[in-house]
Design an enzyme around this catalytic site. Structure first.
Site, PDB file in Angstrom:
ATOM      1  N   HIS A 233       0.824  -1.210   0.000  1.00 35.55           N
ATOM      2  CA  HIS A 233       0.000   0.000   0.000  1.00 35.55           C
ATOM      3  C   HIS A 233       0.858   1.261   0.000  1.00 35.55           C
ATOM      4  O   HIS A 233       0.493   2.281   0.590  1.00 35.55           O
ATOM      5  CB  HIS A 233      -0.957   0.013   1.205  1.00 35.55           C
ATOM      6  CG  HIS A 233      -1.949  -1.100   1.198  1.00 35.55           C
ATOM      7  ND1 HIS A 233      -3.122  -1.067   0.470  1.00 35.55           N
ATOM      8  CD2 HIS A 233      -1.942  -2.318   1.808  1.00 35.55           C
ATOM      9  CE1 HIS A 233      -3.795  -2.194   0.647  1.00 35.55           C
ATOM     10  NE2 HIS A 233      -3.094  -2.974   1.438  1.00 35.55           N
ATOM     11  N   ASN A 307     -10.204  -3.174   2.260  1.00 38.98           N
ATOM     12  CA  ASN A 307      -9.892  -3.183   0.832  1.00 38.98           C
ATOM     13  C   ASN A 307     -11.157  -2.933   0.026  1.00 38.98           C
ATOM     14  O   ASN A 307     -12.260  -2.892   0.565  1.00 38.98           O
ATOM     15  CB  ASN A 307      -9.279  -4.530   0.414  1.00 38.98           C
ATOM     16  CG  ASN A 307      -7.862  -4.716   0.916  1.00 38.98           C
ATOM     17  OD1 ASN A 307      -7.120  -3.759   1.093  1.00 38.98           O
ATOM     18  ND2 ASN A 307      -7.476  -5.955   1.154  1.00 38.98           N
TER      19      ASN A 307
END
Length: 870
Positions: A233, A307
């Site tokens: 990320h 997510n």
């Protein structure tokens, strides 16, 4: 004036009231700025934020009566949610259908799902007892009409009342902001600098001297600017906003006040991200997207770190390093960047069958979101809600964008990576600056604790499984609005530290083995990234709730603890800070009996790796299935080892035989023999086709192609689309204004060769014989139209602009262009999403309505595009 200077208190506030508040706040800001220092000027600028105190609200109300006429020229932040829902209704209704008036028509036919019930009633029906006799298999009920869902959501949002509190985090951050306007350059010690262009040296051509403390400090600080990027990320974008519950219906399930108090807005900071790539990678790879929300609640920070897909690759966190190592660039050559199309990833997943469900999500269009504004979010894990009386309820969290769930197509995503690698980041930033604030609805799936084992094919602790919405409805409980961009990317978006361990009273963990490992991993990684244990003192991470404890010292200790006692218990400090205990609002861990044999072993209830992948495949629309097959072919086509391709086809054969056959045919693998039968179940809620959103064309980017000699009627189209909330850009063959056929000039926003169709949601071709002659003879313009059509985008064709469509060899005039089934979207001419205005005609309300509806539908995949060279 930027969006940051014109914040409104609510999306549905009357324009007159909003304009008046802006005027009042701006006047106050200018007055303060005229008197004060640069720091005060900055604070004055922030006065444009929504008022929280009653006195400021009264001042705004007084200003409203004095400044009402100004509202006529104040741009609306967005069309009403009901108007957007009507556009969506028209987009779904078929050829010639008119927009459904808000609150009428299909809204009354919302179907069985609890999501369409008003918030209070929905919560009542979906409490712990709602799953006493759950459906045993997915796909047991039909999903309601997408339009009814959009209208219902729009009505819930419209009913939400403004509340104070949403800007309290911004006020806290104000004390840390450093204004530079009208200041003088100093060192870090506050010493004013004589010269910052020349190092102190012995003579103009002599050696540099070490005594130049300013030069050494400046270079030293530059050398240490970078911190380690996130292992995963790393590529992210962030925004500030607020969350507000609709009502108190969750109070019987949780003691978390930010979920149960509709009179308070809880500040949030949200970070969206890709998983695989480094900080400098592109925004649009085929990848999972992070959707992490930090709630600055009055009970402490709660981080919902999820997510854009409801399931994950693996079941146990001990496998996380393996899956990330496999999907990251291969270690021997650091290739490829931000891509799963390589041998190590597919080698891993074909040897780890539990990944199959998430991999099929990754091969779908969910891995290519059009924007962060049109992307769902999921908490992935099953959490617990804990009520004040100790009652416990399992919960799964869902974020649904009000603008709908929309994606790119793979060809488009690859081209965007070259044309604008910051595509999603730019969209988020520009939307907030323009006042088109991204909005999301928080929904929860609630399962009574005694129903934990009521599902014969789903283990609630298995993060590779989802609970179909037809089995356990998603109950809408509140809304989140992102209304402020960060002031500094590093200080806020890069330094924000999400930790799964950050929970508040009323929320607790479960024994999900992936969740349990994340409780260690997130805290551990922040220690490395942010330099030590005091990372929670970084302004963006500081809670609004007071922090008092006996932690001390360490790198970057910014607080100055007072007193002699730094231990508990103590008498020298009055016993403070005292331990409040369970009765004082403290967090209390869920009491439960735990025993078992110490062993490295998974539950047998985790062993089904294929049925939910089949459920996902069965739930897809025909065009979504085509895209999934194409994705598997592309990804496996990059795999150099044939045995890995063959192994993957065998796994696909356990999901669906026709899927396996279709993929095998494209990657040089023999077609497999028939595998296990497809169970036939489906969940309509999993398809993007049923998630159109309720905002119509708001925020959609529309390109208008013009050239010298353009017909002035194009202005009518641009103004109408802009009024509906679209972002319209006029593109010429070169920069500079173009001549209008009736005289005068039309300003051009950009030259066509500096952008591309992939950066827009729709294209309008202007009228005018001379203009179209120039466009037809420009390869860039011809390709622009052909490419937009191939990617399923709406086209508006004015008058003789049809000649450009013909030059692009688009099959829009053939009656047989749709071979099977009735059209599902508005049609003008012979093909969905292509709206023609006959030569000599004026763009009337019907044409403009059809064009808006076509754009609101996002994409039109009922098109024969194989032969188009684009």
């Amino acid at each position: 004036m930027t969006a940051r200077q014109r914040r409104s208190t609510d999306a549905n506030e009357p324009t007159v009231k909003k304009a008046a508040k802006k005027t009042a706040h701006k006047a106050g800001a200018e007055k303060a700025a005229a008197k004060g220092s640069p720091a005060k000027k900055t604070a004055a600028k922030r006065a444009a934020s929504p008022p929280a105190a009653p006195s400021r609200a009264r001042a705004a109300k007084t200003a409203a009566s004095a400044t009402a006429p100004a509202a006529k020229t104040a741009p609306a932040r967005r069309p009403t949610a009901k108007k957007g829902a009507a556009q969506v209704a028209a987009a779904k209704a078929g050829p010639g259908a008119k927009a459904v008036p808000a609150g009428k028509g299909t809204a009354a036919k919302a179907g069985p799902r609890a999501r369409t019930v008003p918030a209070k009633k929905a919560a009542t029906k979906a409490g712990p007892r709602s799953t006493t006799v759950p459906a045993k298999k997915a796909g047991s009920r039909l999903a309601p009409a997408a339009v009814a869902e959009a209208l219902a959501r729009a009505q819930r949002i419209a009913a939400a009342q403004p509340a104070p509190g949403g800007d309290t985090k911004v006020a806290q951050l104000d004390t840390h902001r450093m204004a530079k306007l009208d200041t003088e350059l100093t060192t870090d010690q506050g010493i004013r600098v004589e010269d910052t262009d020349n190092w102190l040296r012995a003579g103009p051509r002599g050696p540099a001297l070490l005594e130049d403390f300013h030069g050494r400090e400046k270079i030293m600080r530059f050398d240490h600017e970078r911190i380690p990027e996130r292992v995963v990320h790393a590529r992210g974008s962030g925004a500030h906003g607020y969350f507000q519950p609709y009502d108190t219906s969750l109070a019987r399930h949780t003691a978390a006040r930010f979920l149960t108090d509709p009179d308070t807005r809880t500040p949030v900071f949200v970070r969206f991200s890709t998983v695989q790539g480094s900080r400098g990678s592109t925004d649009t790879p085929r990848d999972v997207r992070g959707f992490a929300v930090k709630f600055y609640s009055d009970q402490g920070n709660f981080d919902l770190v999820g997510n854009n897909m409801p399931v994950f690759f693996i079941q146990d966190g001990i496998k996380f390093p393996d899956v990330i190592h496999a999907v990251k660039p291969e270690p021997h050559n650091e290739i490829p960047q931000a891509a799963s199309a390589h041998d190590t990833f597919w080698d891993f997943v074909t040897l780890q069958p539990e990944t199959m469900h998430h991999v099929i999500w990754l091969m779908s269009d969910r891995a290519l979101p059009r924007s962060f504004r049109t992307m769902q979010g999921f908490g992935v894990h099953t959490f617990r809600l804990v009520a004040a009386d100790g009652t416990r309820t399992f919960v799964k969290f869902h974020w649904t964008p009000v603008a709908g769930v929309h994606s790119l197509v793979w060809d488009e995503a690859q081209k965007i990576s070259g044309k604008d690698p910051d595509f999603n980041r730019r969209d988020l930033w520009d939307s907030i600056e323009a006042g088109v604030y991204p909005e999301y609805e928080l929904g929860v799936q609630l399962i009574a604790e005694h129903d934990e084992f009521a599902f014969d094919d789903i283990d609630l602790l298995d993060s590779t499984k989802l609970i179909p919405e037809e089995v356990v409805p998603v109950v809408p409980v509140g809304r989140m609005v992102l209304d402020r961009n960060p002031d500094n990317f590093f200080a806020e978006t890069e330094q924000v530290a999400f930790c799964v361990q950050n929970i508040v009273p009323g929320i607790d963990f479960t024994d999900d083995p992936l969740l349990q490992s994340r409780l260690f991993s997130y805290l551990d990684t922040q220690l490395t990234r942010l330099g030590g244990p005091n990372f929670a003192q970084i302004p963006i991470n500081r809670p609004l709730a007071p922090v008092r404890n006996h932690q001390q010292d360490g790198f970057h200790q910014d607080d100055i603890p007072l007193g002699q006692a730094n231990y508990h218990p103590n008498s020298l400090g009055g016993g403070c800070p005292v331990v409040p205990g369970a009765g004082g609002g403290a967090f209390v861990h869920t009491p439960e009996h735990v025993d078992g044999i110490k062993e490295r072993k998974r539950s047998e209830t985790f062993s089904d790796h294929y049925s939910q992948a089949t459920l996902f495949w069965n739930s897809m629309a025909a065009w979504e299935k085509e895209h999934i097959v194409a994705a598997y072919r592309f990804e496996l086509g990059k795999v150099t080892h044939p045995h890995i391709r063959e192994r993957m086809v065998e796994h696909l054969n356990h999901i669906d035989h026709q899927l396996a056959v279709a993929v095998a045919a494209g990657i040089g693998v023999a077609s497999p023999a028939a595998g296990p039968p497809n169970h036939g179940r489906m969940s309509p809620a999993l398809s993007q086709a049923g998630l159109p959103g309720s905002t119509g064309v708001v925020g959609r980017k529309v390109a208008v192609l013009v050239a010298d000699g353009v017909d002035p009627g194009v202005e009518t189209v641009r103004e109408a689309l802009t009024l509906d909330g679209a972002v319209v850009e006029v593109l010429g063959l070169v920069d500079g204004p173009v001549t209008v056929s009736t005289g005068g000039a039309l300003p051009v926003d950009r030259a066509m060769n500096t952008v591309a169709s992939v950066l827009y949601d729709a294209v309008v071709v202007a009228d005018g014989d001379a203009a179209v002659d120039l466009l037809v003879n420009d390869g860039c313009a011809v390709h622009f139209v052909a490419e937009a059509y191939k990617h399923g985008k709406a086209l508006g064709v004015l008058g003789v602009g049809d000649r450009l469509v013909r030059a692009a060899r688009l099959p829009v005039h053939e009656a047989s262009d749709r071979l099977a089934g009735p059209p599902s979207k508005p049609a003008a001419g012979a093909l969905d999403g292509v709206v023609f205005l006959a030569p000599g005609k004026v763009a009337d309300g019907r044409f403009l309505s059809d064009l808006s509806a076509a754009i609101a539908a996002h994409r039109h995949f009922d098109r024969p595009v194989e032969g188009i060279a684009a």
